[in-house]
Design a protein around this motif. Structure first.
Motif, PDB file in Angstrom:
ATOM      1  N   ILE A 185       0.842  -1.209   0.000  1.00 18.18           N
ATOM      2  CA  ILE A 185       0.000   0.000   0.000  1.00 18.18           C
ATOM      3  C   ILE A 185       0.873   1.253   0.000  1.00 18.18           C
ATOM      4  CG2 ILE A 185      -1.756   1.290   1.262  1.00 18.18           C
ATOM      5  CD1 ILE A 185      -2.798  -1.345   2.354  1.00 18.18           C
ATOM      6  N   ILE A 186       1.834   1.307   0.915  1.00 18.04           N
ATOM      7  CA  ILE A 186       2.687   2.503   1.012  1.00 18.04           C
ATOM      8  C   ILE A 186       3.531   2.666  -0.245  1.00 18.04           C
ATOM      9  CG2 ILE A 186       4.646   3.490   2.256  1.00 18.04           C
ATOM     10  CD1 ILE A 186       3.445   2.443   4.827  1.00 18.04           C
ATOM     11  N   ARG A 187       4.058   1.555  -0.773  1.00 19.11           N
ATOM     12  CA  ARG A 187       4.872   1.660  -1.995  1.00 19.11           C
ATOM     13  C   ARG A 187       4.039   2.182  -3.167  1.00 19.11           C
ATOM     14  NH1 ARG A 187       9.920  -0.480  -1.446  1.00 19.11           N
ATOM     15  NH2 ARG A 187      10.220  -2.011   0.227  1.00 19.11           N
ATOM     16  N   GLU A 188       2.784   1.757  -3.257  1.00 20.97           N
ATOM     17  CA  GLU A 188       1.929   2.254  -4.337  1.00 20.97           C
ATOM     18  C   GLU A 188       1.713   3.758  -4.203  1.00 20.97           C
ATOM     19  OE1 GLU A 188      -2.524   1.442  -6.244  1.00 20.97           O
ATOM     20  OE2 GLU A 188      -1.830   0.255  -4.538  1.00 20.97           O
ATOM     21  N   MET A 189       1.538   4.233  -2.972  1.00 18.96           N
ATOM     22  CA  MET A 189       1.375   5.672  -2.747  1.00 18.96           C
ATOM     23  C   MET A 189       2.651   6.428  -3.102  1.00 18.96           C
ATOM     24  SD  MET A 189      -0.603   5.454   0.932  1.00 18.96           S
ATOM     25  CE  MET A 189      -0.730   7.213   1.146  1.00 18.96           C
ATOM     26  N   VAL A 226       1.021  16.700  -2.455  1.00 14.53           N
ATOM     27  CA  VAL A 226       0.600  17.179  -1.132  1.00 14.53           C
ATOM     28  C   VAL A 226      -0.391  16.209  -0.507  1.00 14.53           C
ATOM     29  CG1 VAL A 226      -0.711  18.980   0.033  1.00 14.53           C
ATOM     30  CG2 VAL A 226       1.068  19.608  -1.573  1.00 14.53           C
ATOM     31  N   GLU A 227      -1.328  15.734  -1.302  1.00 18.26           N
ATOM     32  CA  GLU A 227      -2.331  14.794  -0.781  1.00 18.26           C
ATOM     33  C   GLU A 227      -1.677  13.492  -0.329  1.00 18.26           C
ATOM     34  OE1 GLU A 227      -5.994  13.722   0.487  1.00 18.26           O
ATOM     35  OE2 GLU A 227      -5.414  15.662  -0.361  1.00 18.26           O
ATOM     36  N   ILE A 228      -0.731  12.989  -1.121  1.00 17.38           N
ATOM     37  CA  ILE A 228      -0.041  11.743  -0.772  1.00 17.38           C
ATOM     38  C   ILE A 228       0.799  11.932   0.494  1.00 17.38           C
ATOM     39  CG2 ILE A 228       1.727  10.097  -1.510  1.00 17.38           C
ATOM     40  CD1 ILE A 228       0.769  10.627  -4.412  1.00 17.38           C
ATOM     41  N   LEU A 229       1.539  13.044   0.569  1.00 17.53           N
ATOM     42  CA  LEU A 229       2.400  13.283   1.729  1.00 17.53           C
ATOM     43  C   LEU A 229       1.573  13.428   3.005  1.00 17.53           C
ATOM     44  CD1 LEU A 229       4.955  15.770   0.137  1.00 17.53           C
ATOM     45  CD2 LEU A 229       5.364  13.399   0.778  1.00 17.53           C
ATOM     46  N   GLY A 230       0.412  14.071   2.890  1.00 20.90           N
ATOM     47  CA  GLY A 230      -0.472  14.180   4.050  1.00 20.90           C
ATOM     48  C   GLY A 230      -0.963  12.821   4.512  1.00 20.90           C
ATOM     49  N   SER A 231      -1.318  11.958   3.544  1.00 18.45           N
ATOM     50  CA  SER A 231      -1.797  10.604   3.878  1.00 18.45           C
ATOM     51  C   SER A 231      -0.689   9.779   4.520  1.00 18.45           C
ATOM     52  CB  SER A 231      -2.310   9.905   2.615  1.00 18.45           C
ATOM     53  OG  SER A 231      -3.409  10.596   2.064  1.00 18.45           O
ATOM     54  N   VAL A 232       0.531   9.886   3.983  1.00 20.30           N
ATOM     55  CA  VAL A 232       1.660   9.127   4.554  1.00 20.30           C
ATOM     56  C   VAL A 232       1.956   9.608   5.977  1.00 20.30           C
ATOM     57  CG1 VAL A 232       4.130   8.664   4.345  1.00 20.30           C
ATOM     58  CG2 VAL A 232       2.681   8.583   2.321  1.00 20.30           C
ATOM     59  N   ASP A 233       1.932  10.925   6.183  1.00 22.49           N
ATOM     60  CA  ASP A 233       2.149  11.475   7.524  1.00 22.49           C
ATOM     61  C   ASP A 233       1.094  10.943   8.491  1.00 22.49           C
ATOM     62  OD1 ASP A 233       3.020  12.957   9.654  1.00 22.49           O
ATOM     63  OD2 ASP A 233       2.271  14.880   8.912  1.00 22.49           O
ATOM     64  N   PHE A 234      -0.148  10.906   8.048  1.00 18.22           N
ATOM     65  CA  PHE A 234      -1.259  10.414   8.870  1.00 18.22           C
ATOM     66  C   PHE A 234      -1.084   8.933   9.201  1.00 18.22           C
ATOM     67  CE2 PHE A 234      -5.887   8.938   8.680  1.00 18.22           C
ATOM     68  CZ  PHE A 234      -6.078   9.131  10.032  1.00 18.22           C
ATOM     69  N   ILE A 235      -0.693   8.135   8.199  1.00 18.62           N
ATOM     70  CA  ILE A 235      -0.497   6.696   8.407  1.00 18.62           C
ATOM     71  C   ILE A 235       0.618   6.451   9.424  1.00 18.62           C
ATOM     72  CG2 ILE A 235       0.325   4.576   7.297  1.00 18.62           C
ATOM     73  CD1 ILE A 235      -1.142   5.534   4.746  1.00 18.62           C
ATOM     74  N   PHE A 236       1.720   7.188   9.294  1.00 15.53           N
ATOM     75  CA  PHE A 236       2.844   6.957  10.205  1.00 15.53           C
ATOM     76  C   PHE A 236       2.574   7.522  11.598  1.00 15.53           C
ATOM     77  CE2 PHE A 236       5.055   5.670   6.427  1.00 15.53           C
ATOM     78  CZ  PHE A 236       5.939   4.720   6.911  1.00 15.53           C
ATOM     79  N   ALA A 237       1.697   8.501  11.709  1.00 11.88           N
ATOM     80  CA  ALA A 237       1.278   8.945  13.047  1.00 11.88           C
ATOM     81  C   ALA A 237       0.534   7.813  13.750  1.00 11.88           C
ATOM     82  CB  ALA A 237       0.394  10.189  12.934  1.00 11.88           C
ATOM     83  N   ARG A 238      -0.302   7.096  12.991  1.00 11.03           N
ATOM     84  CA  ARG A 238      -1.002   5.935  13.568  1.00 11.03           C
ATOM     85  C   ARG A 238      -0.008   4.854  13.976  1.00 11.03           C
ATOM     86  NH1 ARG A 238      -4.648   5.990   8.441  1.00 11.03           N
ATOM     87  NH2 ARG A 238      -4.326   3.751   8.481  1.00 11.03           N
ATOM     88  N   GLY A 239       1.033   4.669  13.148  1.00 10.48           N
ATOM     89  CA  GLY A 239       2.056   3.682  13.489  1.00 10.48           C
ATOM     90  C   GLY A 239       2.821   4.070  14.749  1.00 10.48           C
ATOM     91  N   LYS A 240       3.147   5.368  14.891  1.00 18.70           N
ATOM     92  CA  LYS A 240       3.855   5.834  16.094  1.00 18.70           C
ATOM     93  C   LYS A 240       2.994   5.651  17.340  1.00 18.70           C
ATOM     94  CE  LYS A 240       6.377   9.323  13.428  1.00 18.70           C
ATOM     95  NZ  LYS A 240       6.461  10.782  13.107  1.00 18.70           N
ATOM     96  N   LEU A 241       1.680   5.898  17.207  1.00 18.83           N
ATOM     97  CA  LEU A 241       0.780   5.700  18.338  1.00 18.83           C
ATOM     98  C   LEU A 241       0.766   4.228  18.762  1.00 18.83           C
ATOM     99  CD1 LEU A 241      -1.315   7.053  20.221  1.00 18.83           C
ATOM    100  CD2 LEU A 241      -3.067   6.375  18.573  1.00 18.83           C
TER     101      LEU A 241
END
Length: 782
Positions: free
Chosen positions: A116-120, A266-281
């Protein structure tokens, strides 16, 4: 879902924690919009995203998201014809750079699989030309540089020349007429160079007055001698400003032309930031990915409340939705009933939002269209509602909406009114919700509800454990056991007279006593079952250990037996071959003298046949098809193979074959010879082309005189350092430089500690001023 439930179950606090873990405003925006979803495929996709982020963070420890800014307003203004300022252009370049770094980081990762992340990341357009154009025109402080255009370079050169001439003229005036000045300095007013002239010498100096001091005694005058030069300077500055605007306009047009790619990035970078925030949590909470279902099944092992510290909360197991759809929890105040209730509700909201939950692997959670909760003191003074009335108003709303896709949480159901009526009302409400096939967890103090689960299908009792010895709750949840009334035991422990307790027991009805005795029996059975489970688990582990030990010993015995048989057969073969050779010699000698011996030819042939038939048949084991592949101990070894030296339990590399069953190997920096039986094959670097491994010495050895460890994790860096020192020693280097940067100093200290322990390193010192200073350690090799 209704917004009220987010506050009641404190889901809003999870959002706040998630917000703090984002790296940009883009991620914060997506975090603020996070809501539980009800589509199973979408929820599972979000969990896969979070799990991929957790995998990256576990392996790398970080993700490069620096420099990313929400440039959507800037892109929009550029498209409609506005001109971006230098800092805004710099933000665009920084975001392009951040996307490029992230793309490179993910592309360089070989493991794990990140579909998923690689596709993004693959969809990010790097735009190097636009980034280079901006960086070549604007420095890191947001200043348009002279080299942005030839015209700007020329104008600024003329401005500096003109300023120099003005200062020379002004300096001459200050020297020749210093007595007429308040101070011998050159200053600036209205962007023009002026002198502080005393009021009485105004006419003597001559020129234009631009300002005066507060007292009026000093006038800031532009001498007539520099008026034309100042005019020329102002003209040059206007042209400079126009040229800067032209450069920024060109950059803005270039940004507008890349609107589609930039907006997508910008949309992709925002989504990746959001995904990794969930991972950090997930890492912070030590959470795990739940398996989602839409059948209303909840199974959580060793689950903890997400907002409570791991060291301060007791983990519990809870199941709901298969054997029963409702749980009624009884027990003392402050025993953990409400925490359990909130934990289930909050974990459900988190799981439906794509967040992992603090529980053991293998946990299951279900999707619900609605989660309702009636928790806490709902008394409203403004509406003149009592606690009971307020709770009942909330419950009435819940009962209107409840169905099989609903999770309902009742805290102290029926409280705040007459106990008898409250208990009857609580049972009636539970019956209604259970009949609607909703999933229900309710807490209560009413003794009438202790036997509720035994008289209803799909309902089970539970309680929070209470330690009579310490008079404190243990916070352990016991499914299947209703809570006991511990009033008599607690009173006795606190010193209440035994006669008073006996009199009180006489007032308790027979039914209540029977229920208490039944609960006591259940608790004893539960404790016995728990103890038996622990004991059985230990026995199972011991049996498993013994089974593995016996299997290993049997395998070793079989290997030893095979080796003994093989040696015996080899010895027998040699003896038979020798006997056969001697017999052949005897037969040949007799045959050469057959004229003296009366033997026929056919008798010679028959005798030779009898000799061959007399050779015993050796039973050699014929491998099955599955066994034809060589084992690591029998596989043919080649130069360059990675092996394990069994006698020293160390990894080694094959350098060359020195005999039939003998090899020269390298263990670390040490070379030695070893027998084949002492080597276990591990890995082969290449099978297609076998090249002899040549030990290279001197300057021909392909190793650089320095090693760059910047950006490496501590353990990986020391492994690289150990291999590099071996290579440098083979290359006959006397000194090498280890580049580790300054940073926190941990890696620098690790390099020096390694150097002190290494037998082939004489000394370690910081690099010189022209060698990198404390960011480099120079090692002297033996």
């Amino acid at each position: 879902m209704n917004e009220r439930i987010f506050k009641v179950l404190e889901f809003d606090k999870i959002i706040q924690r998630l917000n703090q873990l984002t790296a940009s405003s883009l991620g914060e925006e997506k975090t603020r919009r996070l809501k539980p979803l009800t589509d199973l495929n979408e929820v599972e996709k979000n969990h896969l995203e979070t799990d991929e982020a957790v995998s990256v963070l576990r392996l790398k420890g970080h993700i490069p998201l620096g420099g990313i800014v929400d440039i959507k307003p800037m892109i929009k203004r550029a498209v409609i014809g506005g001109i971006l300022n230098a800092n805004e252009c710099l933000d665009v370049a920084g975001t392009i750079y951040g996307g490029r770094q992230l793309k490179l980081f993910i592309e360089q990762m070989e493991e794990p699989e990140l579909p998923i992340i690689r596709e993004m990341i693959d969809a990010i357009v790097t735009l190097p030309e636009l980034e280079r154009m901006i960086k070549n025109a604007i420095d890191d402080h947001g200043h348009v540089m002279d080299g942005a255009s030839d015209q700007l370079r020329s104008l600024r050169s003329r401005i500096r020349s003109n300023q120099s001439r003005i200062r020379d003229r002004m300096d001459n005036i200050t020297k020749s007429k210093s007595k007429m000045l308040s101070d011998t300095i050159v200053t600036i007013r209205n962007d023009r160079f002026v002198l502080p002239v005393k009021q009485e010498y105004r006419m003597a100096i001559g020129g234009i007055v631009h300002d005066q001091s507060a007292s009026g005694q000093t006038l800031f005058m532009e001498p007539q001698a520099v008026v034309e030069l100042n005019n020329e300077l102002q003209s040059l500055r206007v042209k400079e400003k126009q040229e800067v605007e032209k450069i920024l306009r060109d950059l803005t047009i270039a940004i507008a032309e890349q609107e589609e790619q930039l907006s997508s990035n910008v949309e992709i970078l925002g989504s990746v930031d959001f995904i990794f925030a969930r991972g950090k949590l997930s890492e912070q909470m030590k959470a795990r990915k739940p398996k989602m279902n839409d059948q209303g099944i909840i199974k959580m092992m060793q689950a903890r409340h997400p907002l409570l510290n791991e060291d301060e909360v007791v983990a519990n197991d809870i199941e709901l939705g298969e054997s029963y759809t409702s749980i009624v929890i009884t027990g003392p105040n402050t025993g953990g009933k409400t925490v359990t209730l909130k934990m289930v509700g909050l974990c459900t909201l988190m799981a439906q939002s794509g967040l992992q939950i603090p529980a053991q692997d293998g946990c299951q959670l279900s999707l619900f269209n609605e989660v309702y909760a009636d928790i806490g003191d709902e008394q409203s003074i403004e509406q003149s509602l009592s606690t009971f009335s307020s709770h009942m108003t909330n419950i009435v709303k819940i009962l209107k909406e409840v169905d099989e896709k609903t999770l309902v949480l009742f805290d102290e159901l029926g409280a705040g009114t007459d106990p008898q009526e409250g208990a009857a009302l609580a049972m009636s409400i539970l019956d209604y919700v259970v009949d609607k096939k909703a999933r229900v967890i309710a807490t209560t103090h009413y003794p009438e509800l202790k036997a509720y689960g035994y008289n209803r299908e799909n309902v089970v009792n539970a309680s929070v454990e209470f330690d009579i010895q310490t008079l404190k709750p243990t916070y352990r949840l016991l499914i299947g056991v209703p809570g006991r009334s511990n009033a008599f035991e607690i009173s006795r422990r606190l010193g209440l007279d035994e006669a008073v307790i006996a009199q009180a027991k006489m007032q308790v009805g027979t039914d209540s006593k029977d229920v208490e005795n039944m609960i006591a029996s259940l608790e004893a059975s539960r404790r016995g079952a728990d103890n038996d489970y622990v004991e059985a688990h230990q026995i199972l582990e011991e049996a498993e250990y013994l089974r593995n030990e016996l299997k290993d010993q049997l395998d070793k015995l079989d290997q030893k037996k095979e080796m003994v048989l093989k040696k015996a057969e080899e010895k027998a073969e040699k003896a038979l071959a020798k006997a056969k050779e001697e017999a052949e010699q005897i037969v040949n000698e007799l045959k050469s003298r057959k004229e003296d011996i009366n033997f026929k030819d056919h008798e010679w042939i028959e005798t030779k046949k009898l000799l061959e038939e007399s050779q015993p048949k050796l039973t050699k084991k014929t491998p099955d098809k599955a066994e034809t592949a060589p084992t690591p101990k029998t596989k043919e070894l080649k130069v360059g193979d990675e092996v394990k030296l069994l006698s020293l339990d160390q990894k080694a590399t094959i350098l060359e074959k020195t005999g039939k069953n003998e090899f020269q190997i390298q263990v670390g920096i040490m070379k030695m010879k070893a027998k084949r039986k002492d080597l276990l094959f591990l890995n082969r670097t290449q099978d297609k082309i076998e090249q002899p491994l040549t030990t290279m010495r001197g300057q021909a050895y392909h190793v650089k005189p320095e090693l760059d460890l910047r950006g490496e994790r501590y353990e990986d860096a020391l492994q690289q350092l150990e291999k590099y020192i071996d290579d440098a020693i083979l290359a006959n280097y006397t000194t090498v430089s280890i580049i580790h940067g300054k940073g926190t100093g941990a890696l620098r200290q690790g390099v020096k500690t390694f150097a002190r322990k290494h037998s082939r390193i004489n000394a370690a010192k910081d690099g010189g001023m022209n060698e990198g200073g404390s960011g480099v350690t120079v090692l002297e090799l033996k």
